[in-house]
Design an enzyme around this catalytic site. Structure first.
Site, PDB file in Angstrom:
ATOM      1  N   ASP A 161     -52.127   6.055  48.243  1.00 28.31           N
ATOM      2  CA  ASP A 161     -52.328   6.919  48.348  1.00 28.31           C
ATOM      3  C   ASP A 161     -51.906   8.233  48.944  1.00 28.31           C
ATOM      4  O   ASP A 161     -52.198   7.996  50.401  1.00 28.31           O
ATOM      5  CB  ASP A 161     -54.332   6.985  47.521  1.00 28.31           C
ATOM      6  CG  ASP A 161     -54.833   8.418  46.855  1.00 28.31           C
ATOM      7  OD1 ASP A 161     -55.093   8.080  46.056  1.00 28.31           O
ATOM      8  OD2 ASP A 161     -54.102   9.652  47.603  1.00 28.31           O
ATOM      9  N   HIS A 190     -56.446   3.658  36.869  1.00 24.37           N
ATOM     10  CA  HIS A 190     -55.519   2.650  38.051  1.00 24.37           C
ATOM     11  C   HIS A 190     -56.870   2.734  38.528  1.00 24.37           C
ATOM     12  O   HIS A 190     -57.948   2.745  38.479  1.00 24.37           O
ATOM     13  CB  HIS A 190     -55.246   3.994  38.944  1.00 24.37           C
ATOM     14  CG  HIS A 190     -55.120   5.058  38.932  1.00 24.37           C
ATOM     15  ND1 HIS A 190     -55.749   6.771  38.077  1.00 24.37           N
ATOM     16  CD2 HIS A 190     -56.731   6.148  39.909  1.00 24.37           C
ATOM     17  CE1 HIS A 190     -56.089   7.316  38.413  1.00 24.37           C
ATOM     18  NE2 HIS A 190     -56.592   7.097  39.636  1.00 24.37           N
ATOM     19  N   ASN A 245     -61.839   5.236  38.479  1.00 24.83           N
ATOM     20  CA  ASN A 245     -63.206   6.299  38.205  1.00 24.83           C
ATOM     21  C   ASN A 245     -62.239   6.777  36.401  1.00 24.83           C
ATOM     22  O   ASN A 245     -61.252   6.668  35.952  1.00 24.83           O
ATOM     23  CB  ASN A 245     -62.317   8.056  38.305  1.00 24.83           C
ATOM     24  CG  ASN A 245     -62.323   7.738  40.176  1.00 24.83           C
ATOM     25  OD1 ASN A 245     -63.961   7.704  40.582  1.00 24.83           O
ATOM     26  ND2 ASN A 245     -61.754   8.502  40.972  1.00 24.83           N
ATOM     27  N   HIS A 268     -58.918   2.201  42.872  1.00 26.31           N
ATOM     28  CA  HIS A 268     -58.416   2.882  43.949  1.00 26.31           C
ATOM     29  C   HIS A 268     -58.884   1.412  44.354  1.00 26.31           C
ATOM     30  O   HIS A 268     -59.804   0.971  44.847  1.00 26.31           O
ATOM     31  CB  HIS A 268     -59.648   3.733  44.313  1.00 26.31           C
ATOM     32  CG  HIS A 268     -59.522   4.580  43.626  1.00 26.31           C
ATOM     33  ND1 HIS A 268     -58.528   5.993  44.095  1.00 26.31           N
ATOM     34  CD2 HIS A 268     -59.464   5.180  42.350  1.00 26.31           C
ATOM     35  CE1 HIS A 268     -58.273   6.904  43.394  1.00 26.31           C
ATOM     36  NE2 HIS A 268     -58.908   6.670  41.897  1.00 26.31           N
ATOM     37  N   GLY A 296     -64.595  11.858  37.755  1.00 25.44           N
ATOM     38  CA  GLY A 296     -63.880  12.197  38.655  1.00 25.44           C
ATOM     39  C   GLY A 296     -62.442  12.212  38.824  1.00 25.44           C
ATOM     40  O   GLY A 296     -61.105  12.474  39.447  1.00 25.44           O
ATOM     41  N   GLN A 297     -61.696  11.332  37.558  1.00 22.84           N
ATOM     42  CA  GLN A 297     -60.090  11.375  37.293  1.00 22.84           C
ATOM     43  C   GLN A 297     -59.366  12.549  36.782  1.00 22.84           C
ATOM     44  O   GLN A 297     -59.695  12.745  36.333  1.00 22.84           O
ATOM     45  CB  GLN A 297     -60.438  10.167  35.932  1.00 22.84           C
ATOM     46  CG  GLN A 297     -58.845   9.891  35.527  1.00 22.84           C
ATOM     47  CD  GLN A 297     -58.339   8.949  34.295  1.00 22.84           C
ATOM     48  OE1 GLN A 297     -59.516   8.897  33.116  1.00 22.84           O
ATOM     49  NE2 GLN A 297     -57.269   8.390  33.607  1.00 22.84           N
TER      50      GLN A 297
HETATM   51  P1  DGP Z   1     -58.125  10.179  40.371  1.00 21.18           P
HETATM   52  O1  DGP Z   1     -59.084  10.752  41.203  1.00 21.18           O
HETATM   53  O2  DGP Z   1     -58.955   8.627  40.181  1.00 21.18           O
HETATM   54  O3  DGP Z   1     -57.719   9.894  38.881  1.00 21.18           O
HETATM   55  O4  DGP Z   1     -57.028   9.511  41.433  1.00 21.18           O
HETATM   56  C1  DGP Z   1     -55.629   9.781  41.855  1.00 21.18           C
HETATM   57  C2  DGP Z   1     -55.351   9.330  42.552  1.00 21.18           C
HETATM   58  O5  DGP Z   1     -53.754   9.287  42.790  1.00 21.18           O
HETATM   59  C3  DGP Z   1     -56.170  10.676  44.335  1.00 21.18           C
HETATM   60  O6  DGP Z   1     -56.493   9.703  45.242  1.00 21.18           O
HETATM   61  C4  DGP Z   1     -54.813  11.515  44.298  1.00 21.18           C
HETATM   62  C5  DGP Z   1     -53.594  10.519  43.928  1.00 21.18           C
HETATM   63  N1  DGP Z   1     -51.928  10.859  43.445  1.00 21.18           N
HETATM   64  C6  DGP Z   1     -51.585  11.935  43.091  1.00 21.18           C
HETATM   65  N2  DGP Z   1     -50.398  12.308  42.867  1.00 21.18           N
HETATM   66  C7  DGP Z   1     -49.938  11.160  43.579  1.00 21.18           C
HETATM   67  C8  DGP Z   1     -48.301  10.598  44.002  1.00 21.18           C
HETATM   68  O7  DGP Z   1     -47.858  11.748  43.470  1.00 21.18           O
HETATM   69  N3  DGP Z   1     -47.894   9.708  44.708  1.00 21.18           N
HETATM   70  C9  DGP Z   1     -49.196   8.573  45.339  1.00 21.18           C
HETATM   71  N4  DGP Z   1     -48.703   7.994  45.899  1.00 21.18           N
HETATM   72  N5  DGP Z   1     -50.932   8.608  44.939  1.00 21.18           N
HETATM   73  C10 DGP Z   1     -50.854  10.254  44.054  1.00 21.18           C
END
Ligand code: DGP
Length: 113
Positions: free
Chosen positions: A30, A99, A86, A101, A92-93
């Site tokens: 992340d 995806h 999420n 976590h 909180g998505q």
């Molecule tokens: P959610 O809130 O459950 O939709 O989680 C989305 C997650 O994605 C958040 O923790 C940050 C991560 N994220 C968003 N954009 C990018 C990206 O461009 N690269 C990576 N590695 N993670 C990302």
């Protein structure tokens, strides 16, 4: 051109720190980690969220969880870890590509906010 950032990561168009790749899923660290280990496991297939999953996606959903478990083992999360999906705005998505976590490396409080 894709408008989905996780599809772009899956296709290698956007760089990321890859933790695992196979024919069904890609896992990457992340960009904004909430724990010492914070990995996202995403299906190669674009599914907007868990709500978009249908009967027929059972093996894919199970695969995502097993990949998370395998990464937890590789990362040495012997004291435990959390696996979270999420869904939607109340969940909180923020990225509309399903995806999972994987969070670990410190004690995680419960319940989440
Ligand atoms: P959610 O809130 O459950 O939709 O989680 C989305 C997650 O994605 C958040 O923790 C940050 C991560 N994220 C968003 N954009 C990018 C990206 O461009 N690269 C990576 N590695 N993670 C990302």
């Amino acid at each position: 051109m894709s408008t989905c950032i996780f599809c772009d990561i899956v296709e290698g168009k956007i760089p990321s720190e890859i933790a695992h790749e196979d024919h069904l899923a890609v896992a990457f660290h992340d960009v904004s980690p909430k724990a010492p280990t914070h990995v996202l496991v995403v299906p190669r297939e674009h599914l907007e969220d868990l709500d978009a999953a249908q009967p027929g996606h059972e093996s894919l959903l199970g695969h995502l969880i097993l990949v998370a478990k395998e990464i937890a083992t590789k990362e040495g999360l012997a004291d435990g870890y959390r696996v979270v999906v999420n869904c939607g705005s109340d969940g909180g998505q923020t990225v509309d590509h399903l995806h999972v976590h994987l969070l670990g490396g410190r004690p995680l409080s419960w319940p989440p906010g």
